[in-house]
Design a protein around this motif. Structure first.
Motif, PDB file in Angstrom:
ATOM      1  N   ARG A 171       0.639  -1.433  -0.355  1.00 42.94           N
ATOM      2  CA  ARG A 171      -0.069  -0.044  -0.087  1.00 42.94           C
ATOM      3  C   ARG A 171       0.636   1.067   0.319  1.00 42.94           C
ATOM      4  NH1 ARG A 171      -4.982  -1.214   4.824  1.00 42.94           N
ATOM      5  NH2 ARG A 171      -4.399  -4.265   4.332  1.00 42.94           N
TER       6      ARG A 171
ATOM      7  N   ASP B 147      -7.542  -5.028   7.870  1.00 40.47           N
ATOM      8  CA  ASP B 147      -6.306  -4.292   8.412  1.00 40.47           C
ATOM      9  C   ASP B 147      -5.479  -5.013  10.038  1.00 40.47           C
ATOM     10  OD1 ASP B 147      -6.875  -2.749   6.597  1.00 40.47           O
ATOM     11  OD2 ASP B 147      -7.368  -1.201   7.644  1.00 40.47           O
TER      12      ASP B 147
ATOM     13  N   ARG C 118       3.741  -0.102   3.515  1.00 38.00           N
ATOM     14  CA  ARG C 118       2.898   1.180   4.106  1.00 38.00           C
ATOM     15  C   ARG C 118       4.383   2.564   3.554  1.00 38.00           C
ATOM     16  NH1 ARG C 118      -2.065   1.186   5.833  1.00 38.00           N
ATOM     17  NH2 ARG C 118      -2.351  -0.388   7.281  1.00 38.00           N
TER      18      ARG C 118
ATOM     19  N   GLU D 224      -0.391   5.057  -0.857  1.00 36.11           N
ATOM     20  CA  GLU D 224      -1.759   5.138  -0.062  1.00 36.11           C
ATOM     21  C   GLU D 224      -1.394   6.735   0.309  1.00 36.11           C
ATOM     22  OE1 GLU D 224      -4.015   1.747   0.820  1.00 36.11           O
ATOM     23  OE2 GLU D 224      -3.494   2.430   2.375  1.00 36.11           O
TER      24      GLU D 224
END
Length: 336
Positions: free
Chosen positions: A185, A312, A321, A188
């Motif tokens: 991710r 999550d 992330r 993001e």
């Protein structure tokens, strides 16, 4: 099938789109590839993504042959430029004007079309002035060889600089194509907010994490026969699977969530990326026609917020992330 606008443009694309990285002219035979493309069309998919570097340009040929006979205006064909092609000489890669202008002509010939709907910079070229690259892309649009332009795996700052030049040149830069899935991710934090501000959206690749999120790779067990990780092109994936046993265990915990929605694990993973309102399409590949038929069923699925939160919780620190990884994983010089 459902359709979404690509960036701030008026172009609509199928939210499940077909990509032929690692499959056409590589993992599967051409006749199977053609069958997969036809299965995609039957499922309502209209958007097809490839690149000149896939299978050393052979993937474009196979896609062109598979789409032959289709009404050109009824499909959207995307391709890319950057990675080495041809004999891999000093100008056979990158985003110089020379390579970009020559590459679009090669791609159009292989695809059997007069234009592509979207022409994408496959990576950022640190050795070519951005203004040179953007002018070349603008000229390709003005020549009618591409309708829109996009980038792939660029950082937020690179995208912002490119958009400023595109606006000056009056050409539509409307998309970014990054890796994005439940486990990866990195876009993001910076890329998505920047793109949302600039009217650019994401066409994401590897929504199933190359099969890991399908749940077929079981912790502590041999690789399934016929899987990508067990194939001749899957060595890197096999290494990753061997080193991420805890992640495989956590992925298995997602199965009840998918079942709650009546979805396969792969469908659940694809539907998950489509919950992001900056994602216009999830790219899916296939080694068998029935795979694309099944994956296309993820279109239009809405995942409740409670289930999104549970994803999550289950995946925890298996999720990557760090936004800096987009730059860290990018080539620092031309690969030719």
């Amino acid at each position: 099938m459902e359709f979404r606008y690509l960036g701030g443009s008026g172009l609509k694309i199928s939210e499940i789109s077909y990509g032929n990285w690692l499959t056409h002219a590589s993992q599967i035979d051409s006749d199977v590839a053609v069958a997969c493309v036809h299965a995609a069309l039957d499922a309502g998919i209209t958007t097809f993504d490839t690149a000149d570097a896939y299978a050393d340009a052979a993937a474009e040929v196979v896609l062109g042959e598979a789409l032959a006979g289709q009404r050109r205006e009824s499909v959207e064909i995307f391709t890319k430029v950057y990675w080495p092609t041809g004999p891999k000489g000093p100008n056979d890669c990158g985003l110089s004007r020379k390579h970009v202008m020559e590459s679009i002509n090669g791609s159009l010939k292989r695809l059997g079309t007069d234009y592509v709907d979207l022409y994408q910079a496959h990576r950022y070229d640190t050795e070519t002035p951005l203004a040179e690259t953007m002018l070349a892309f603008a000229d390709i649009v003005r020549q009618g060889k591409a309708l829109y332009i996009g980038v792939s795996e660029w950082t937020a700052d690179q995208i912002r600089a490119a958009k400023a030049l595109a606006d000056e040149l009056h050409v539509p830069l409307i998309s970014n194509q990054p890796q994005y899935n439940m486990l990866w991710r990195v876009i993001e934090g910076e890329v998505v907010p920047t793109c949302r501000e600039l009217g650019i959206s994401q066409i994401v690749w590897s929504p199933i994490a190359q099969g890991i999120l399908s749940g077929k790779y079981l912790p502590g067990q041999d690789l399934p026969a016929g899987s990508r990780a067990a194939s001749r092109v899957g060595a890197n994936l096999a290494e990753r699977i061997a080193s991420e046993q805890q992640t495989l265990e956590r992925v298995q915990l997602l199965k009840p969530m998918a079942a709650e929605l009546g979805l396969t694990m792969a469908q659940f993973a694809i539907a998950w990326v489509l919950q992001n309102d900056n994602v216009s399409a999830a790219l899916v590949g296939a080694s068998r026609p029935e795979q694309i038929t099944s994956n296309a069923a993820a279109a239009g699925v809405r995942i409740p917020a409670e289930l999104m939160a549970r994803v999550d919780q289950v995946l925890g620190d298996s999720v990557v992330r760090d936004p800096a990884l987009t730059a860290k994983r990018a080539p620092q010089q031309r690969p030719c």
